[in-house]
Design an enzyme around this catalytic site. Structure first.
Site, PDB file in Angstrom:
ATOM      1  N   ASP A   7      81.991 -41.960   7.592  1.00 29.71           N
ATOM      2  CA  ASP A   7      82.250 -40.629   7.061  1.00 29.71           C
ATOM      3  C   ASP A   7      83.215 -39.989   8.065  1.00 29.71           C
ATOM      4  O   ASP A   7      83.378 -40.498   9.184  1.00 29.71           O
ATOM      5  CB  ASP A   7      80.921 -39.862   6.985  1.00 29.71           C
ATOM      6  CG  ASP A   7      81.130 -38.408   6.637  1.00 29.71           C
ATOM      7  OD1 ASP A   7      81.888 -38.125   5.699  1.00 29.71           O
ATOM      8  OD2 ASP A   7      80.529 -37.542   7.316  1.00 29.71           O
ATOM      9  N   ASP A   9      84.083 -35.995   8.433  1.00 30.86           N
ATOM     10  CA  ASP A   9      83.714 -34.677   8.963  1.00 30.86           C
ATOM     11  C   ASP A   9      82.339 -34.736   9.619  1.00 30.86           C
ATOM     12  O   ASP A   9      81.340 -35.022   8.958  1.00 30.86           O
ATOM     13  CB  ASP A   9      83.683 -33.648   7.821  1.00 30.86           C
ATOM     14  CG  ASP A   9      85.058 -33.449   7.197  1.00 30.86           C
ATOM     15  OD1 ASP A   9      86.033 -33.310   7.946  1.00 30.86           O
ATOM     16  OD2 ASP A   9      85.152 -33.443   5.953  1.00 30.86           O
ATOM     17  N   ASN A 118      91.536 -33.862   2.635  1.00 25.61           N
ATOM     18  CA  ASN A 118      92.362 -33.681   3.841  1.00 25.61           C
ATOM     19  C   ASN A 118      92.194 -34.841   4.820  1.00 25.61           C
ATOM     20  O   ASN A 118      92.731 -34.801   5.934  1.00 25.61           O
ATOM     21  CB  ASN A 118      91.959 -32.377   4.549  1.00 25.61           C
ATOM     22  CG  ASN A 118      92.368 -31.144   3.759  1.00 25.61           C
ATOM     23  OD1 ASN A 118      93.551 -30.886   3.584  1.00 25.61           O
ATOM     24  ND2 ASN A 118      91.400 -30.397   3.250  1.00 25.61           N
TER      25      ASN A 118
HETATM   26  C1  BG6 Z   1      83.258 -33.421   3.263  1.00 26.31           C
HETATM   27  C2  BG6 Z   1      82.674 -32.243   4.001  1.00 26.31           C
HETATM   28  O1  BG6 Z   1      83.548 -34.440   4.170  1.00 26.31           O
HETATM   29  O2  BG6 Z   1      84.452 -33.036   2.579  1.00 26.31           O
HETATM   30  C3  BG6 Z   1      82.470 -31.070   3.056  1.00 26.31           C
HETATM   31  O3  BG6 Z   1      81.438 -32.618   4.591  1.00 26.31           O
HETATM   32  C4  BG6 Z   1      83.772 -30.736   2.339  1.00 26.31           C
HETATM   33  O4  BG6 Z   1      82.010 -29.956   3.791  1.00 26.31           O
HETATM   34  C5  BG6 Z   1      84.294 -31.991   1.631  1.00 26.31           C
HETATM   35  O5  BG6 Z   1      83.574 -29.703   1.384  1.00 26.31           O
HETATM   36  C6  BG6 Z   1      85.637 -31.738   0.921  1.00 26.31           C
HETATM   37  O6  BG6 Z   1      86.627 -31.491   1.874  1.00 26.31           O
HETATM   38  P1  BG6 Z   1      88.086 -30.954   1.550  1.00 26.31           P
HETATM   39  O7  BG6 Z   1      88.831 -31.132   2.854  1.00 26.31           O
HETATM   40  O8  BG6 Z   1      88.635 -31.813   0.450  1.00 26.31           O
HETATM   41  O9  BG6 Z   1      87.937 -29.537   1.142  1.00 26.31           O
HETATM   42 MG    MG Z   2      80.148 -35.517   7.228  1.00 28.97          MG
END
Ligand code: BG6
Ligand code: MG
Length: 229
Positions: A7, A9, A118
């Site tokens: 994973d 984040d 992202n």
């Molecule tokens: C996950 C995070 O990895 O990605 C979430 O734990 C987040 O908190 C999700 O909402 C989507 O991320 P992004 O960057 O596409 O808004």
């Molecule tokens: Mg995570």
């Protein structure tokens, strides 16, 4: 163990904190209080689904049109992207750079199963994108975590059977997804929040190839024993 799927984040870098700050900013714009416990329940959950949950929490699920929700999502992501634009290779969480090197030396395949759109930009800023042989595109999936689809897709892209994969997560939804995919689940965080994980470490600094290998052996032993019984 032929592959390790990460994973992003909260495992590779501390962007879980940045998601918190960006959601707090967005929720407070629309007078919905947002705290860390609410944020905890959004870990691993897509941007759109997170907004829906925040609106339900604030009793505001009917307050916004589709276009207004799109604007809120855009605002959140802009705030978030400002924060991630400051990331450098120094922002890898402790032990992650070392673990990636060890896995490469051992010829273990490395994949990414992040719900974040992202993710590629972040891996580039951290200068580790080339370590990943497969990066799942979350926009191409039918279901998000806790559905196993993202981990199954990572295994397919890596060309490895799910039974030969370990995966590392910091969110409850992620651990459920890994277990439903039939993989060895490593949780980073408090034991209570990592229900179902096969191995839990408090911090990423405790992760190493040696630890994964040892725990994997015991886990496979148990799996094979339960098949025989
Ligand atoms: C996950 C995070 O990895 O990605 C979430 O734990 C987040 O908190 C999700 O909402 C989507 O991320 P992004 O960057 O596409 O808004
Ligand atoms: Mg995570």
């Amino acid at each position: 163990m032929k592959a390790v799927i990460f994973d992003l984040d909260g495992v590779i870098t501390d962007t879980a904190e940045y998601h918190f700050l960006a959601w707090k900013y967005t929720a407070e714009q629309i007078d919905i209080p947002f705290d860390r416990s609410m944020n905890e329940s959004l870990k691993g959950i897509s941007r759109e689904e997170s907004l829906e949950r925040i609106l339900i929490f604030g009793g505001a699920e009917k307050r916004f049109t589709h276009a207004e929700k799109q604007e809120l999502l855009h605002q959140k992501n802009q705030y978030y992207q400002t924060l991630i634009s400051r990331l450098t290779p120094e922002d890898l969480l402790p032990g992650i750079g070392r673990l990636l090197c060890e896995l490469k030396n051992e010829h273990i395949k490395i994949g990414l199963a992040s719900s974040s759109r992202n993710a590629r930009a972040i891996l580039k800023r951290l200068a580790v994108i080339d370590d990943f042989q497969a990066i799942v595109d979350p926009a191409a999936l039918a279901k998000g975590k806790p559905d196993p689809e993202i981990f199954l897709t990572a295994a397919t892209l890596l060309g490895v059977s799910t039974a030969d994969c370990a995966a590392i997560e910091d969110a409850e939804a992620g651990i459920s997804a890994i277990k439903s995919a039939g993989m060895f689940a490593v949780g980073v965080g408090r034991e209570q929040s990592m229900l179902g994980a096969d191995l839990v470490v408090r911090q990423t600094g405790e992760l190493s190839f040696e630890l994964l290998k040892e725990e994997w052996k015991q886990y496979r032993g148990k799996v094979l024993k339960s098949i025989r019984e």
